[in-house]
Design a protein around this motif. Structure first.
Motif, PDB file in Angstrom:
ATOM      1  N   ASP A 175      -8.219  -3.002  -0.783  1.00 23.90           N
ATOM      2  CA  ASP A 175      -8.223  -3.741   0.479  1.00 23.90           C
ATOM      3  C   ASP A 175      -7.655  -2.775   1.514  1.00 23.90           C
ATOM      4  O   ASP A 175      -6.444  -2.650   1.663  1.00 23.90           O
TER       5      ASP A 175
ATOM      6  N   SER B  38      -7.272  -2.750   4.556  1.00 17.35           N
ATOM      7  CA  SER B  38      -6.395  -3.262   5.615  1.00 17.35           C
ATOM      8  C   SER B  38      -4.935  -3.294   5.186  1.00 17.35           C
ATOM      9  O   SER B  38      -4.036  -3.349   6.034  1.00 17.35           O
ATOM     10  N   LYS B  39      -4.690  -3.278   3.879  1.00 23.16           N
ATOM     11  CA  LYS B  39      -3.316  -3.336   3.364  1.00 23.16           C
ATOM     12  C   LYS B  39      -2.748  -1.953   3.051  1.00 23.16           C
ATOM     13  O   LYS B  39      -1.585  -1.837   2.663  1.00 23.16           O
TER      14      LYS B  39
ATOM     15  N   HIS C 174      -1.550  -1.737  -3.509  1.00 24.50           N
ATOM     16  CA  HIS C 174      -1.749  -1.119  -2.211  1.00 24.50           C
ATOM     17  C   HIS C 174      -0.876   0.137  -2.137  1.00 24.50           C
ATOM     18  O   HIS C 174       0.223   0.184  -2.693  1.00 24.50           O
TER      19      HIS C 174
END
Length: 438
Positions: A86, A88-89, A413
């Motif tokens: 992900d 965005s993380k 992440h």
């Protein structure tokens, strides 16, 4: 360049190749890492085998033939795919392989490309030095993250004689245990739990949402099924692996006895509480629930899916019996369907490879005891064990990097690897490989 430099350079390229496996057939793109590895071995006298059971899903094996057929072989199983991100993380580009403050950031840096790169570099070093006494093989495997269907599983079922499965190393090991008396220990995966994925289907009354009176609600029944299963209490694992793990921590006698019986407080393991609980029990994680479509329609069916990981010695029939007991009188109203189902596998803590693992660790960290553990997730080592071989996790982390810290990096992440750990792992593999095949 040093062996460490070669390994780091290769590792960064493997990360940049972004072989992302989203668990569908046409992803993974492991041909990229297979091509990189083939280029890495370009100037060496090795036998190369490529396996491509599905377009783009390439595994590749490099074998350095030994001079003595009676000598023990060694096979290094490294996977080349990584799980999705992900973005965005992440605070950095997950596929740029940036080095910041002594840490290499990137998807797969820990799981498990740093080991894969190390295996490749050490194998190339052996090949350049001339034929060893024992045969050494490094395999870059596709699809491990999706349980090996296009990788180790496929090879073991369709090309089992492509390389030796007798003595295998893969992920993961060499992180530290925070023992109660402050002494040091290294955790080594000698086995892994099985898989017993299940789908439970419930049936209720169909109808219009405006007239619910007297209806047998599928959604309500599904919720009750989930509640009862969540309350199930599988028994504690009663084998030498679990008891040895507990004893290694050197708790007080009362705590030790309670943990061995399954009555103890897992919080005494600190950050390893969740790992210790999963290690010692069959675990049931309810991961998917589905029922219904249009909001004004009462669904007639629904299902619940579970990721169940059985301990060694627990059969698939045992799992079904556990679920039926938990469901009680609802058991006759549902259908239990087996999805991916595999037994747990464990290798003995004896033999030439095990001895080489232990002696290597003692050379590099003489004050650390070696503690065999059962991995709570899966690895490609289970296929070696099913074919009669032994398989152990093998890597090495610096003191202070405990098992909880190592596990936190998996699929996380901002996944990152301490370069200090890469240097230790390269040294460990170099020593162990020389012990086994020279």
């Amino acid at each position: 360049m040093t062996l460490y430099d070669d390994t780091l350079q290769l590792l960064r390229q493997l990360i940049r190749n972004a072989c992302v496996n989203d668990f569908t057939g046409d992803t993974g793109y492991e041909y990229r890492n297979a091509n990189t590895l083939e280029e890495f071995f370009a100037d060496t006298d090795v036998r190369i085998r490529r396996f491509e059971p599905h377009p783009g899903r390439v595994s590749i094996a490099f074998t350095v033939d030994g001079t003595d057929d009676a000598a023990e072989p060694l096979t290094l199983l490294g996977h080349t795919d990584v799980v999705p991100v992900d973005e965005s993380k992440w605070t950095v580009d997950p596929f740029a392989a940036e080095i910041i403050d002594g840490k290499l950031y990137g998807r797969g840096s820990v799981d498990m490309l740093f080991m894969t790169a190390t295996m490749a570099a050490v194998t190339r070093e052996v090949a350049r030095a001339g034929r060893p006494r024992g045969t050494l093989t490094f395999v870059g495997l596709a699809d491990e993250e999706a349980r090996g269907g296009w990788g180790a599983k496929w090879i073991s079922e369709n090309e089992p004689d492509a390389f030796s499965w007798k003595n295998c190393l893969s992920e993961t090991a060499g992180s530290h245990l925070p023992l109660a008396d402050g002494s040091d220990a290294l955790a080594i995966n000698v086995g892994e739990k099985g898989a017993a994925q299940r789908r439970i289907t419930v049936v209720g009354d169909a109808g219009h949402g405006s007239t619910p009176f007297g209806k047998d609600f599928t959604v309500v029944k599904l919720g009750e099924v989930a509640r009862r299963i969540a309350a199930a209490e599988p028994p504690v694992l009663a084998d030498d692996l679990w008891t040895g793990f507990v004893e290694a921590f050197r708790f007080d006698p009362a705590t030790e006895v309670a943990l061995k019986k399954g009555d103890g407080d897992y919080d005494v393991f600190g950050n390893l509480a969740a790992h210790a609980h999963a290690f010692s029990h069959t675990t049931i994680s309810q991961t998917v629930a589905h029922a219904g479509g249009p909001i004004n329609v009462l669904p007639s069916t629904g299902y619940l899916e579970m990721d169940i990981r059985p301990t060694p010695g627990t059969s698939q029939d045992d799992i079904d019996a556990l679920l039926r007991d938990a469901l009680g009188d609802l058991a006759e109203e549902v259908t239990i369907e087996r999805l991916i189902s595999e037994p747990a596998t464990v290798s003995p803590t004896e033999g030439p490879l095990w001895d080489a693992v232990v002696s290597t660790y003692h050379e590099l960290m003489p004050d650390a005891q070696v503690v065999p553990v059962c991995a709570t997730g899966g690895s490609d080592l289970r296929f070696a064990r099913r074919l009669g071989g032994v398989g152990y996790g093998f890597a090495l982390h610096a003191p202070g990097r405990d098992l909880a810290e190592a596990n936190r990096q998996l699929h996380s992440h901002d996944e990152h690897l301490y370069l200090e750990d890469l240097e230790l792992t390269v040294a460990a593999y170099q020593k162990l490989v020389n012990k086994m095949v020279r």
